[in-house]
Design a protein around this motif. Sequence first.
Motif, PDB file in Angstrom:
ATOM      1  N   TRP A  55       6.107  -5.453  -5.572  1.00 40.65           N
ATOM      2  CA  TRP A  55       4.841  -5.452  -6.384  1.00 40.65           C
ATOM      3  C   TRP A  55       3.824  -4.817  -5.534  1.00 40.65           C
ATOM      4  O   TRP A  55       3.208  -3.804  -6.292  1.00 40.65           O
ATOM      5  CB  TRP A  55       4.617  -6.436  -5.357  1.00 40.65           C
ATOM      6  CG  TRP A  55       4.772  -8.319  -5.050  1.00 40.65           C
ATOM      7  CD1 TRP A  55       5.531  -8.350  -6.709  1.00 40.65           C
ATOM      8  CD2 TRP A  55       4.969  -9.301  -4.948  1.00 40.65           C
ATOM      9  NE1 TRP A  55       6.142  -9.828  -7.276  1.00 40.65           N
ATOM     10  CE2 TRP A  55       5.975 -10.119  -5.383  1.00 40.65           C
ATOM     11  CE3 TRP A  55       4.238  -9.453  -3.629  1.00 40.65           C
ATOM     12  CZ2 TRP A  55       5.681 -11.435  -5.161  1.00 40.65           C
ATOM     13  CZ3 TRP A  55       4.526 -10.860  -3.176  1.00 40.65           C
ATOM     14  CH2 TRP A  55       5.657 -11.314  -3.254  1.00 40.65           C
ATOM     15  N   GLY A  56       3.920  -3.430  -4.788  1.00 43.36           N
ATOM     16  CA  GLY A  56       3.347  -2.040  -5.201  1.00 43.36           C
ATOM     17  C   GLY A  56       3.501  -1.918  -5.853  1.00 43.36           C
ATOM     18  O   GLY A  56       2.808  -0.868  -6.417  1.00 43.36           O
ATOM     19  N   GLN A  57       4.952  -1.157  -6.061  1.00 41.57           N
ATOM     20  CA  GLN A  57       5.321  -0.244  -6.992  1.00 41.57           C
ATOM     21  C   GLN A  57       4.478  -0.970  -8.361  1.00 41.57           C
ATOM     22  O   GLN A  57       4.339   0.328  -9.112  1.00 41.57           O
ATOM     23  CB  GLN A  57       6.381  -0.148  -6.368  1.00 41.57           C
ATOM     24  CG  GLN A  57       7.140   0.729  -7.507  1.00 41.57           C
ATOM     25  CD  GLN A  57       8.668   0.238  -8.463  1.00 41.57           C
ATOM     26  OE1 GLN A  57       9.000   0.545  -8.998  1.00 41.57           O
ATOM     27  NE2 GLN A  57       9.142   0.480  -6.684  1.00 41.57           N
ATOM     28  N   MET A  58       4.937  -1.652  -9.156  1.00 38.86           N
ATOM     29  CA  MET A  58       4.874  -2.517  -9.557  1.00 38.86           C
ATOM     30  C   MET A  58       2.681  -1.812  -9.919  1.00 38.86           C
ATOM     31  O   MET A  58       2.282  -1.216 -11.052  1.00 38.86           O
ATOM     32  CB  MET A  58       4.392  -3.549 -10.519  1.00 38.86           C
ATOM     33  CG  MET A  58       6.220  -4.198 -10.603  1.00 38.86           C
ATOM     34  SD  MET A  58       5.807  -5.958 -10.240  1.00 38.86           S
ATOM     35  CE  MET A  58       5.766  -6.641 -11.994  1.00 38.86           C
ATOM     36  N   LEU A  59       2.083  -2.182  -8.751  1.00 42.67           N
ATOM     37  CA  LEU A  59       0.806  -2.019  -9.052  1.00 42.67           C
ATOM     38  C   LEU A  59       0.766  -0.389  -9.461  1.00 42.67           C
ATOM     39  O   LEU A  59      -0.624  -0.333  -9.917  1.00 42.67           O
ATOM     40  CB  LEU A  59      -0.267  -2.469  -7.572  1.00 42.67           C
ATOM     41  CG  LEU A  59       0.201  -3.711  -7.657  1.00 42.67           C
ATOM     42  CD1 LEU A  59      -0.703  -4.907  -6.080  1.00 42.67           C
ATOM     43  CD2 LEU A  59      -0.797  -4.916  -8.758  1.00 42.67           C
ATOM     44  N   THR A  60       1.315   0.546  -8.774  1.00 44.04           N
ATOM     45  CA  THR A  60       1.204   2.188  -8.630  1.00 44.04           C
ATOM     46  C   THR A  60       0.632   2.233  -9.800  1.00 44.04           C
ATOM     47  O   THR A  60      -0.421   3.271 -10.642  1.00 44.04           O
ATOM     48  CB  THR A  60       1.820   3.205  -8.534  1.00 44.04           C
ATOM     49  OG1 THR A  60       2.416   1.828  -7.129  1.00 44.04           O
ATOM     50  CG2 THR A  60       2.204   4.432  -8.570  1.00 44.04           C
ATOM     51  N   ALA A  61       1.158   1.826 -11.196  1.00 44.42           N
ATOM     52  CA  ALA A  61       0.721   1.950 -12.740  1.00 44.42           C
ATOM     53  C   ALA A  61       0.162   1.451 -13.231  1.00 44.42           C
ATOM     54  O   ALA A  61       0.167   1.872 -15.002  1.00 44.42           O
ATOM     55  CB  ALA A  61       2.331   2.465 -13.839  1.00 44.42           C
ATOM     56  N   ALA A 105       0.768  -1.449   0.507  1.00 45.33           N
ATOM     57  CA  ALA A 105      -0.595  -0.228   0.238  1.00 45.33           C
ATOM     58  C   ALA A 105       0.965   1.209   0.076  1.00 45.33           C
ATOM     59  O   ALA A 105       0.740   2.179  -0.734  1.00 45.33           O
ATOM     60  CB  ALA A 105      -0.466   0.068   1.570  1.00 45.33           C
ATOM     61  N   LEU A 106       2.205   0.843   1.189  1.00 49.57           N
ATOM     62  CA  LEU A 106       3.151   2.091   0.953  1.00 49.57           C
ATOM     63  C   LEU A 106       3.515   2.605  -0.342  1.00 49.57           C
ATOM     64  O   LEU A 106       3.347   3.867  -0.866  1.00 49.57           O
ATOM     65  CB  LEU A 106       4.140   2.239   1.997  1.00 49.57           C
ATOM     66  CG  LEU A 106       3.121   1.966   3.376  1.00 49.57           C
ATOM     67  CD1 LEU A 106       4.313   2.019   4.536  1.00 49.57           C
ATOM     68  CD2 LEU A 106       3.183   3.114   3.833  1.00 49.57           C
ATOM     69  N   SER A 107       3.727   1.368  -1.186  1.00 54.55           N
ATOM     70  CA  SER A 107       4.558   1.804  -2.750  1.00 54.55           C
ATOM     71  C   SER A 107       3.819   2.290  -3.454  1.00 54.55           C
ATOM     72  O   SER A 107       4.067   2.986  -4.587  1.00 54.55           O
ATOM     73  CB  SER A 107       5.512   0.461  -2.483  1.00 54.55           C
ATOM     74  OG  SER A 107       6.014   0.025  -1.688  1.00 54.55           O
ATOM     75  N   PHE A 108       2.174   2.055  -3.607  1.00 55.39           N
ATOM     76  CA  PHE A 108       1.198   2.165  -4.282  1.00 55.39           C
ATOM     77  C   PHE A 108       1.064   3.780  -4.297  1.00 55.39           C
ATOM     78  O   PHE A 108       0.870   4.249  -4.989  1.00 55.39           O
ATOM     79  CB  PHE A 108      -0.114   1.285  -3.890  1.00 55.39           C
ATOM     80  CG  PHE A 108      -0.986   1.148  -4.870  1.00 55.39           C
ATOM     81  CD1 PHE A 108      -1.294   1.358  -6.069  1.00 55.39           C
ATOM     82  CD2 PHE A 108      -2.226   2.378  -4.619  1.00 55.39           C
ATOM     83  CE1 PHE A 108      -2.537   1.786  -7.134  1.00 55.39           C
ATOM     84  CE2 PHE A 108      -3.482   2.407  -5.526  1.00 55.39           C
ATOM     85  CZ  PHE A 108      -3.457   2.197  -6.858  1.00 55.39           C
ATOM     86  N   LEU A 109       1.008   4.143  -3.478  1.00 57.09           N
ATOM     87  CA  LEU A 109       0.934   5.581  -2.765  1.00 57.09           C
ATOM     88  C   LEU A 109       2.181   6.128  -2.429  1.00 57.09           C
ATOM     89  O   LEU A 109       2.008   7.695  -2.922  1.00 57.09           O
ATOM     90  CB  LEU A 109       0.329   5.540  -1.054  1.00 57.09           C
ATOM     91  CG  LEU A 109      -0.419   5.334  -1.093  1.00 57.09           C
ATOM     92  CD1 LEU A 109      -1.028   5.405   0.617  1.00 57.09           C
ATOM     93  CD2 LEU A 109      -2.068   6.080  -1.792  1.00 57.09           C
ATOM     94  N   GLY A 110       3.271   5.884  -3.457  1.00 57.67           N
ATOM     95  CA  GLY A 110       4.262   6.594  -3.574  1.00 57.67           C
ATOM     96  C   GLY A 110       5.174   7.082  -2.862  1.00 57.67           C
ATOM     97  O   GLY A 110       6.454   7.686  -3.451  1.00 57.67           O
ATOM     98  N   VAL A 111       4.830   6.120  -1.427  1.00 58.41           N
ATOM     99  CA  VAL A 111       6.225   6.612  -0.460  1.00 58.41           C
ATOM    100  C   VAL A 111       7.274   5.817   0.178  1.00 58.41           C
ATOM    101  O   VAL A 111       7.464   5.617   1.016  1.00 58.41           O
ATOM    102  CB  VAL A 111       5.294   7.445   1.169  1.00 58.41           C
ATOM    103  CG1 VAL A 111       5.046   8.741   0.744  1.00 58.41           C
ATOM    104  CG2 VAL A 111       4.439   7.049   1.688  1.00 58.41           C
TER     105      VAL A 111
END
Length: 336
Positions: free
Chosen positions: A267-273, A252-258
């Motif tokens: 995995w969260g960062q990959m879901l961001t875009a 969730a934190l990686s998805f929110l960009g922090v």
Amino acid sequence: MSEALLAVEAAATDTTVPAASGARQFWRRLRTQRAALVAAGVVALLVLVALAAPLLTALEGQDPTTYHPSLVDSARGGVPIGSLGGASADHWFGVEPQTGRDLFARLVHGARVSLGVALAATVVQVAIGTTVGVAAALGKRWVDQLLSRFTDVMVAMPLMIMSLALLAIVPPSFPRPVLVALVVGLIGWGNIARIVRAQTLTLKELDHVAAARLSGWGTWSIARRELLPGVAAPIITYAALLVPTNITVEAALSFLGVGVKPPTPSWGQMLTAADVWYQAAPQYLLLPAGALFITVLALTVLGDGVRTALDPRAASRLRIGTGRRRESKADAGGTA
């Protein structure tokens, strides 16, 4: 998670001290739970994939950071060329939109980050929670009151909001995976401190602890030799349930960009875009989301199995229920 916490707190009130054969009893109980064994196999496979990520990507001949602009169609905004997102013998799961980075390499290296951050955060939470819980239970009244109120504050503190605030003000030069693990670990230890305190208050009234105190043992010697083995079961149980929670928080934190920053895969960062590209390259969304779902589900099932195996009363209820079913079948057969 609230039901699991109540179950762990109930188990913490059990005054049974594990025997020397506790490991064999635990394994015997765990073997009866097929779902937990399957989940353990899935978790072991995921850990193996994470540890062997460099070997797997070398076998494919790719790495998670190299760009392949020739594999994306710039005229269409960077959509991967070819079917299934550019999947081929050289790129097993296809490539990332716009950048052309290999999806398989980023997925397996992202497993290292997601699992590593979750496990490190869990270790920090267990270390702080155990220390605070034991200190509160063995300290003087004012120490207990002070640490208990501080623990209440930490439990009431919203983990995501505090993590967002702390991660946003830390300089970017600090290693992000380490930072995420520390922030989540330093904020989320409150519940385990409560569990350890409750169990320690129960155990310190037992005869063997009183005998150790009369023998002249110091407070921390008693805690290390007599009390910590008794609180091991609830600690292990709750730690097993913390890992999937921490994986979700990191994602969730990686998805929110922090959270974890590019080019480090997560995995969260990959879901961001992925929400921008899921129609053109659906595996860009499905692969990290599926990996995250399977990991969290397997760890949750395994944690519940560990809780049941470590709780003798749960095993007793299982045996009683099995015996009743057998009796009812026998009565039905005799009537027939």
